[in-house]
Structures are given as structure tokens and as C-alpha cells.
Write a protein that holds these residues in place. Sequence first.
Motif, PDB file in Angstrom:
ATOM      1  N   LEU A 356       0.822  -1.208   0.000  1.00 15.96           N
ATOM      2  CA  LEU A 356       0.000   0.000   0.000  1.00 15.96           C
ATOM      3  C   LEU A 356       0.856   1.258   0.000  1.00 15.96           C
ATOM      4  O   LEU A 356       0.462   2.286  -0.559  1.00 15.96           O
ATOM      5  CB  LEU A 356      -0.919  -0.012   1.229  1.00 15.96           C
ATOM      6  N   MET A 357       2.032   1.191   0.626  1.00 17.73           N
ATOM      7  CA  MET A 357       2.868   2.399   0.690  1.00 17.73           C
ATOM      8  C   MET A 357       4.150   2.269  -0.136  1.00 17.73           C
ATOM      9  O   MET A 357       5.039   3.112  -0.047  1.00 17.73           O
ATOM     10  CB  MET A 357       3.211   2.740   2.144  1.00 17.73           C
ATOM     11  N   ALA A 358       4.236   1.242  -0.964  1.00 18.96           N
ATOM     12  CA  ALA A 358       5.460   1.003  -1.728  1.00 18.96           C
ATOM     13  C   ALA A 358       5.800   2.141  -2.686  1.00 18.96           C
ATOM     14  O   ALA A 358       6.983   2.369  -2.985  1.00 18.96           O
ATOM     15  CB  ALA A 358       5.339  -0.309  -2.503  1.00 18.96           C
ATOM     16  N   ASP A 359       4.803   2.866  -3.194  1.00 19.56           N
ATOM     17  CA  ASP A 359       5.069   3.925  -4.169  1.00 19.56           C
ATOM     18  C   ASP A 359       5.171   5.309  -3.529  1.00 19.56           C
ATOM     19  O   ASP A 359       5.230   6.308  -4.246  1.00 19.56           O
ATOM     20  CB  ASP A 359       3.980   3.937  -5.238  1.00 19.56           C
ATOM     21  N   ILE A 360       5.212   5.391  -2.207  1.00 22.47           N
ATOM     22  CA  ILE A 360       5.269   6.686  -1.529  1.00 22.47           C
ATOM     23  C   ILE A 360       6.733   7.135  -1.436  1.00 22.47           C
ATOM     24  O   ILE A 360       7.527   6.536  -0.705  1.00 22.47           O
ATOM     25  CB  ILE A 360       4.641   6.621  -0.125  1.00 22.47           C
ATOM     26  N   ALA A 361       7.076   8.176  -2.167  1.00 26.02           N
ATOM     27  CA  ALA A 361       8.442   8.703  -2.101  1.00 26.02           C
ATOM     28  C   ALA A 361       8.701   9.346  -0.744  1.00 26.02           C
ATOM     29  O   ALA A 361       9.757   9.147  -0.136  1.00 26.02           O
ATOM     30  CB  ALA A 361       8.673   9.715  -3.218  1.00 26.02           C
ATOM     31  N   GLU A 362       7.736  10.140  -0.271  1.00 28.63           N
ATOM     32  CA  GLU A 362       7.817  10.731   1.068  1.00 28.63           C
ATOM     33  C   GLU A 362       6.413  10.804   1.642  1.00 28.63           C
ATOM     34  O   GLU A 362       5.494  11.317   1.007  1.00 28.63           O
ATOM     35  CB  GLU A 362       8.431  12.129   1.051  1.00 28.63           C
ATOM     36  N   GLY A 363       6.249  10.243   2.811  1.00 29.47           N
ATOM     37  CA  GLY A 363       4.954  10.243   3.461  1.00 29.47           C
ATOM     38  C   GLY A 363       5.111  10.112   4.955  1.00 29.47           C
ATOM     39  O   GLY A 363       6.218  10.140   5.499  1.00 29.47           O
ATOM     40  N   LEU A 364       3.982   9.953   5.632  1.00 25.01           N
ATOM     41  CA  LEU A 364       3.968   9.854   7.096  1.00 25.01           C
ATOM     42  C   LEU A 364       3.188   8.612   7.494  1.00 25.01           C
ATOM     43  O   LEU A 364       2.102   8.347   6.966  1.00 25.01           O
ATOM     44  CB  LEU A 364       3.305  11.095   7.701  1.00 25.01           C
ATOM     45  N   THR A 416      -7.784   4.557   1.246  1.00 26.70           N
ATOM     46  CA  THR A 416      -7.585   3.219   0.688  1.00 26.70           C
ATOM     47  C   THR A 416      -7.193   2.273   1.822  1.00 26.70           C
ATOM     48  O   THR A 416      -6.198   2.511   2.507  1.00 26.70           O
ATOM     49  CB  THR A 416      -6.476   3.208  -0.370  1.00 26.70           C
ATOM     50  N   PRO A 417      -7.941   1.193   2.037  1.00 26.69           N
ATOM     51  CA  PRO A 417      -7.601   0.260   3.113  1.00 26.69           C
ATOM     52  C   PRO A 417      -6.630  -0.822   2.641  1.00 26.69           C
ATOM     53  O   PRO A 417      -6.655  -1.239   1.484  1.00 26.69           O
ATOM     54  CB  PRO A 417      -8.949  -0.363   3.472  1.00 26.69           C
ATOM     55  N   ALA A 418      -5.793  -1.290   3.573  1.00 24.28           N
ATOM     56  CA  ALA A 418      -4.935  -2.441   3.322  1.00 24.28           C
ATOM     57  C   ALA A 418      -5.684  -3.727   3.681  1.00 24.28           C
ATOM     58  O   ALA A 418      -6.866  -3.697   4.042  1.00 24.28           O
ATOM     59  CB  ALA A 418      -3.634  -2.311   4.110  1.00 24.28           C
ATOM     60  N   SER A 419      -4.976  -4.840   3.632  1.00 21.11           N
ATOM     61  CA  SER A 419      -5.626  -6.141   3.814  1.00 21.11           C
ATOM     62  C   SER A 419      -5.481  -6.705   5.225  1.00 21.11           C
ATOM     63  O   SER A 419      -5.884  -7.841   5.474  1.00 21.11           O
ATOM     64  CB  SER A 419      -5.025  -7.148   2.824  1.00 21.11           C
ATOM     65  N   ASP A 420      -4.901  -5.947   6.169  1.00 16.84           N
ATOM     66  CA  ASP A 420      -4.500  -6.495   7.468  1.00 16.84           C
ATOM     67  C   ASP A 420      -5.524  -6.270   8.585  1.00 16.84           C
ATOM     68  O   ASP A 420      -5.149  -6.044   9.734  1.00 16.84           O
ATOM     69  CB  ASP A 420      -3.146  -5.922   7.883  1.00 16.84           C
ATOM     70  N   LEU A 421      -6.804  -6.387   8.276  1.00 21.65           N
ATOM     71  CA  LEU A 421      -7.824  -6.208   9.311  1.00 21.65           C
ATOM     72  C   LEU A 421      -7.750  -7.330  10.339  1.00 21.65           C
ATOM     73  O   LEU A 421      -7.693  -8.509   9.995  1.00 21.65           O
ATOM     74  CB  LEU A 421      -9.216  -6.187   8.681  1.00 21.65           C
ATOM     75  N   ARG A 422      -7.767  -6.944  11.636  1.00 18.94           N
ATOM     76  CA  ARG A 422      -7.885  -7.889  12.750  1.00 18.94           C
ATOM     77  C   ARG A 422      -8.945  -7.358  13.700  1.00 18.94           C
ATOM     78  O   ARG A 422      -9.028  -6.152  13.941  1.00 18.94           O
ATOM     79  CB  ARG A 422      -6.560  -8.033  13.505  1.00 18.94           C
ATOM     80  N   ILE A 434      -4.293   7.704   3.199  1.00 14.45           N
ATOM     81  CA  ILE A 434      -5.089   8.858   2.792  1.00 14.45           C
ATOM     82  C   ILE A 434      -4.168   9.827   2.064  1.00 14.45           C
ATOM     83  O   ILE A 434      -3.131  10.242   2.595  1.00 14.45           O
ATOM     84  CB  ILE A 434      -5.754   9.532   3.999  1.00 14.45           C
ATOM     85  N   GLU A 435      -4.559  10.183   0.876  1.00 14.56           N
ATOM     86  CA  GLU A 435      -3.736  11.078   0.053  1.00 14.56           C
ATOM     87  C   GLU A 435      -3.935  12.548   0.453  1.00 14.56           C
ATOM     88  O   GLU A 435      -5.011  12.944   0.879  1.00 14.56           O
ATOM     89  CB  GLU A 435      -4.109  10.912  -1.436  1.00 14.56           C
ATOM     90  N   GLY A 436      -2.892  13.326   0.278  1.00 19.80           N
ATOM     91  CA  GLY A 436      -2.989  14.783   0.306  1.00 19.80           C
ATOM     92  C   GLY A 436      -3.344  15.411   1.622  1.00 19.80           C
ATOM     93  O   GLY A 436      -4.108  16.385   1.650  1.00 19.80           O
ATOM     94  N   MET A 437      -2.832  14.908   2.744  1.00 14.73           N
ATOM     95  CA  MET A 437      -3.036  15.581   4.024  1.00 14.73           C
ATOM     96  C   MET A 437      -1.884  16.532   4.305  1.00 14.73           C
ATOM     97  O   MET A 437      -0.799  16.409   3.730  1.00 14.73           O
ATOM     98  CB  MET A 437      -3.173  14.552   5.156  1.00 14.73           C
ATOM     99  N   THR A 438      -2.121  17.473   5.190  1.00 15.37           N
ATOM    100  CA  THR A 438      -1.079  18.415   5.574  1.00 15.37           C
ATOM    101  C   THR A 438      -0.428  17.953   6.860  1.00 15.37           C
ATOM    102  O   THR A 438      -1.110  17.670   7.860  1.00 15.37           O
ATOM    103  CB  THR A 438      -1.662  19.815   5.782  1.00 15.37           C
ATOM    104  N   MET A 439       0.896  17.869   6.862  1.00 19.23           N
ATOM    105  CA  MET A 439       1.667  17.570   8.057  1.00 19.23           C
ATOM    106  C   MET A 439       2.387  18.838   8.474  1.00 19.23           C
ATOM    107  O   MET A 439       3.216  19.377   7.719  1.00 19.23           O
ATOM    108  CB  MET A 439       2.688  16.464   7.776  1.00 19.23           C
TER     109      MET A 439
END
Length: 442
Positions: A356-364, A416-422, A434-439
Motif C-alpha cells: 500500500l505504501m510502496a510507491d510513496i516517495a515521502e509520506g507519514l 484506501t484500506p490495506a488487507s490487514d484487518l484484525r 489517505i492522500e494529500g493531508m497536511t503535516m
Amino acid sequence: MSAAARLSPLSDPDALAALLDAARRAGADAASAGLGNSQSLSVQIRLGEIEQVERSESRSLGLRVYLGRRSASVTASAVDPAAFDALAERAVAMARIVPEDPYGGLAEDAALVDAAPLDLAYAATPDAAALALRARAAEDAARAVPGVTNTEGADAGWSRSESFLATSAGFAGGYARTSHSVSISALAGSGTGMQRDYDFASAVHLADLEDPAAIGHSAGSRAVARLDPRRPATARLPVVFHPRVASSLLGHLTGAISGASVARGTSFLKDRLGQKLFAAGIVVQDDPHRRRGLRSRPFDAEGVPTSARALIEDGVLTTWLLDARSARQLGLRNTGHASGTGNLFLAPGKLEPEALMADIAEGLYVTELMGMGVNGLTGDYSRGAAGFMIRGGALAEPVAEITIAGNLLEMFARLTPASDLRFRRGTDAPTVRIEGMTMAGG
């Protein structure tokens, strides 16, 4: 000796029928009465030693009376039939002086439902020694993690509660629930560089409780991973929520679709019923009938049967969460949510969290949230956060003292949810992006 042997027997729920009779004699047109009994035992271990043992027993009795469109409620901590007439007379006297409520009254849809299939009560009762072993296992595992320097203690607990409800319309029902839990808070580092993290687990049946040692190791590893955090520069970027904080987004959703909020016009979703809020394929499900579920219940606080339903189906908001009063006010059918949601969850997606986050160049990557900066009228969202930066699709350095901000309408649409629901908490979500949030950082 077990905790159950030390505690006195629970009160007879037939007392509710006597209380309803007292309300009728006092002049009430209709009434509902509730009885709650609970027992609990908990043990806290710190640095290998028992620090606290707490045992409790409580009872609560409640009566709500209706005089036409007026109503009032009273409570008591003792179940004393000799005092029922005075209790009912006090409630009726209060009802005579309050303003009319055109939407008040007993729920028309109350009906008895068998709680047995839900399997909500575990017969065996642990003693303090058994709970101490459980807590000690969690703390020992946390302290064994290299880098952990201290703990704030580990707790193991057990509780049993019984809830009974009866109304003058003929409804009478009740059910019991048990809970087993373990929690641990670990510290890493020293002085001003110390970091803390935690983990916990709970279950209706002891057999379903997660391994205390695994909980302790998780808490210790998380604390060590947070050492030497940085404060990143302000940026607009993708934010990935760890499951333990992702579930808070569901809380914001249910608060906005509660019947009371919608009827008052104080929800940013008040005009969104039947509209697409999330991406196609997203499902948010309320399942109060899950066997051994932490929030399973056969009926709500008004005696209305609960039922499984999708609150979000294929991204679309399908329902409000209604009790009797808000259903009448909105001209809709009661959904059996006078006690809130049952086992609420965001259905998993197809990708593992790493993908889910493999294509994130920079994120949180957020692991902890602080504060309650959510505006229910506008959906504006701003909360303190801590976690890790994502660089090149992988977790990088820990970060702290930051704020993340956005608007819930936009956040829901970009989720977008991942597959790891417990299923661990009663309200559960997988990892979400979640795309496009402000940090906001340094």
C-alpha cells in the motif's frame, strides 16, 4: 478462593417488574426500568512485583417514566423494593415539571432476542494469582526487549456484567457479558530522550485472549522504535494510519451519522444520506451479532433488536444510526442503535500494508494520535500525531510533535484500506492510506 466466591449474588431481575408496577401506581403513563450488575478483578504488576489488586462490585438501577409527552429518569445504586414507590413518585414529580418532548416515548420495535448464540459469557472466573501471572508475563516480555529501560506497569483484568431491561409495553430481557484483558506500557531510553508505547488486548472468552507475552514484546518493540524522534518540515503528503489509530476515523464517521446529530443539524454529513463518501468498493460494516464479539448485543438500550448492516456500501452512505427518539424526529425507522454501534469495522482491501505504501516517495506513517481537534459541523480535522516518516516506500526515522490536518469529507474520499484487518477492539480498521493531508512540523 475465586473472585466469584467472594462476591455476593447478583440481584434478581424480577425486581424490574415491581419497579414498573410502582411507576404505574405513581401515575406514569408508561415506563422503562433497567438493572445493571457488574463484578471485576484486576492486578497490576510493576518491575515484577504486585503493585495493586483491585476488586469491585457494583449495581445500578434506573427508571424512566412518561407522562404524555413529558419524561424524567432517576437512578439508584441499591435494589431495595421497599424504596421503589418513593423512587417512582420522585420520577413522576420530575416529569410533571419538564418541557414536553414531541418525539419521546417507548420504542415501538422492542422485541426479545435470544442472546445465547452470541456466546458472551465465559463461566470460569480467574483469581488474583492467575491474573498476576498474566500481567507478569506481559511485563517480562516487554523488559526483555533490548533498549527497554522501565515500564509503567502491566495490568491483567477480568469482569462480568449483567444487563436487564423491562418496559411497561411488555418487553423484558437481559444478558451477561464477560471480559478478559491484558495491557502493558513500556519505556525506552532515559531522561528527556525517553519514549513510551503500549499495547493491550481484550476478549470475551479467555481462550480468545492474545498471548500476554506477545503483547509485552509488541509494546517494548514499539517504545524502542520511537527513540530519537525528529520533527519534520511542514509538507503535504500521503498519510498512512496504523490500524490502532485508523479505527478512530470510524468513530468520526459514526458520530457524524448519529440520529441525534443529524436531527439537530450539527453534522457535516446531515445532507449526505445516499451519497458516495468513499471510493467504490469501500464497506463499513456494523455487526452486533458476531459470536464472542466485544460489542455484540442482542438488543439495544431500548429493547430494539440489533441487526448487522453496512453503514457504507460500495462507498455510499446507506443509513443513519437511529434510536426511538431520533427515528421519530427524522420520520425514519429505528435502527436499534440506542446503545451505539456493535462490532464496527472497515472491510479490508486487497494490498498488504507494505504494498500500500510502496510507491510513496515521502509520506507519514502515524502510530499515535493526540487531541480531539475535529469540527463536527464542518468536518475539519486537526490532531497531534507521532509515528515514522515513509521514504522510498519504507518506514524511516521516527517523528513526533507534529500535527496532521485535512477535512473528513476529503479524507474519506481519498482513503484506501490495506488487507490487514484484525478484530481486536470492537471498532477495527486495517492500515489505511489517505492522500494529500497536511503535516505541520518544524
